[in-house]
Scaffold this active site. Structure first.
Site, PDB file in Angstrom:
ATOM      1  N   SER A  23       0.851  -1.189   0.000  1.00  0.00           N
ATOM      2  CA  SER A  23       0.000   0.000   0.000  1.00  0.00           C
ATOM      3  C   SER A  23       0.882   1.232   0.000  1.00  0.00           C
ATOM      4  O   SER A  23       1.928   1.262   0.656  1.00  0.00           O
ATOM      5  CB  SER A  23      -0.893   0.027   1.238  1.00  0.00           C
ATOM      6  OG  SER A  23      -1.800  -1.036   1.212  1.00  0.00           O
ATOM      7  N   LYS A  24       0.477   2.242  -0.742  1.00  0.00           N
ATOM      8  CA  LYS A  24       1.200   3.512  -0.753  1.00  0.00           C
ATOM      9  C   LYS A  24       0.631   4.363   0.369  1.00  0.00           C
ATOM     10  O   LYS A  24      -0.579   4.539   0.471  1.00  0.00           O
ATOM     11  CB  LYS A  24       1.031   4.209  -2.104  1.00  0.00           C
ATOM     12  CG  LYS A  24       1.904   5.420  -2.249  1.00  0.00           C
ATOM     13  CD  LYS A  24       1.972   5.831  -3.700  1.00  0.00           C
ATOM     14  CE  LYS A  24       2.874   7.001  -3.960  1.00  0.00           C
ATOM     15  NZ  LYS A  24       3.160   7.892  -2.882  1.00  0.00           N
ATOM     16  N   MET A  25       1.486   4.852   1.219  1.00  0.00           N
ATOM     17  CA  MET A  25       1.066   5.663   2.353  1.00  0.00           C
ATOM     18  C   MET A  25       0.923   7.118   1.930  1.00  0.00           C
ATOM     19  O   MET A  25       1.650   7.599   1.079  1.00  0.00           O
ATOM     20  CB  MET A  25       2.095   5.575   3.481  1.00  0.00           C
ATOM     21  CG  MET A  25       2.272   4.204   4.047  1.00  0.00           C
ATOM     22  SD  MET A  25       0.810   3.765   4.987  1.00  0.00           S
ATOM     23  CE  MET A  25       0.808   2.016   4.774  1.00  0.00           C
ATOM     24  N   GLU A 164      -4.399   5.988  -0.920  1.00  0.00           N
ATOM     25  CA  GLU A 164      -3.627   6.615  -1.992  1.00  0.00           C
ATOM     26  C   GLU A 164      -3.327   5.704  -3.180  1.00  0.00           C
ATOM     27  O   GLU A 164      -3.327   6.148  -4.315  1.00  0.00           O
ATOM     28  CB  GLU A 164      -2.320   7.178  -1.419  1.00  0.00           C
ATOM     29  CG  GLU A 164      -1.570   8.024  -2.408  1.00  0.00           C
ATOM     30  CD  GLU A 164      -0.322   8.650  -1.829  1.00  0.00           C
ATOM     31  OE1 GLU A 164       0.220   9.534  -2.515  1.00  0.00           O
ATOM     32  OE2 GLU A 164       0.122   8.268  -0.747  1.00  0.00           O
ATOM     33  N   GLY A 165      -3.044   4.435  -2.965  1.00  0.00           N
ATOM     34  CA  GLY A 165      -2.731   3.549  -4.081  1.00  0.00           C
ATOM     35  C   GLY A 165      -1.803   2.441  -3.646  1.00  0.00           C
ATOM     36  O   GLY A 165      -1.733   2.096  -2.466  1.00  0.00           O
TER      37      GLY A 165
END
Length: 183
Positions: A23-25, A164-165
């Site tokens: 996961s993008k933080m 976020e992505g």
């Protein structure tokens, strides 16, 4: 100080057993070094150690360099505005106040140096194993969790959660600035 490896932007996700997915933080990139003393650097090389007292005693051996996002959790999710407030605050009294009201978490995704030895030449999964053995998680420091190969599943889950992505990384990639092993 090392320059961080940057991801290449991609508009689609994919599944590939040769990759891991994280996961993008919603925070900002920070390299943390315990070489000589503790120092924190933004991805542009700006030293910002005095703004983050939570990071002054990292749970890693001396001569270590870590890479990841610095985040502030608010209402159960990363809050970019609050972490940027922390980054922009330089007054020591205000920094101490924000340490209580907006504590940061350093979510580590890579290990660049271990006990004085550069490890950027090692494949990603070897660095991940070494990181797991090296970093003792606490309230301020944690490791990012990853899934193997399921980019579309994690992308959908993060999208559904409004996060976020994702970042997709090749398992056997070395750590290089501006490399296409991360998307």
């Amino acid at each position: 100080m090392l320059k961080p490896m940057m991801a290449q932007k991609a508009d689609t996700s994919f599944d590939d057993e040769r990759t891991i997915v994280e996961s993008k933080m919603d925070g900002f990139r920070l390299l943390l070094s315990t070489v000589d003393c503790v120092k924190a650097y933004t991805r542009h090389g700006n030293e910002v150690t005095n703004r983050f007292p939570e990071l002054w005693t990292p749970p890693v051996p001396a001569d270590t360099i870590l890479d990841r996002e610095l985040i502030v959790i608010h209402e159960g999710r990363p809050d970019f505005g609050k972490v940027m407030k922390r980054l922009m605050t330089q007054d020591s009294g205000k920094v101490q106040q924000l340490t209580r009201t907006h504590p940061v978490q350093y979510v580590v995704f890579d290990l660049l140096q271990h006990r004085g030895q550069r490890v950027t030449y090692l494949p990603l999964m070897e660095r991940k194993t070494l990181l797991e053995e090296t970093l003792q998680e606490d309230d301020s420091f944690s490791r990012i969790r990853f899934v193997e190969g399921n980019g579309t599943g994690l992308f959908q889950a993060t999208n559904d959660a409004g996060l976020e992505g994702i970042v997709i990384k090749r398992k056997y990639s070395i750590y290089e600035v501006r490399h296409r092993s991360w998307a």
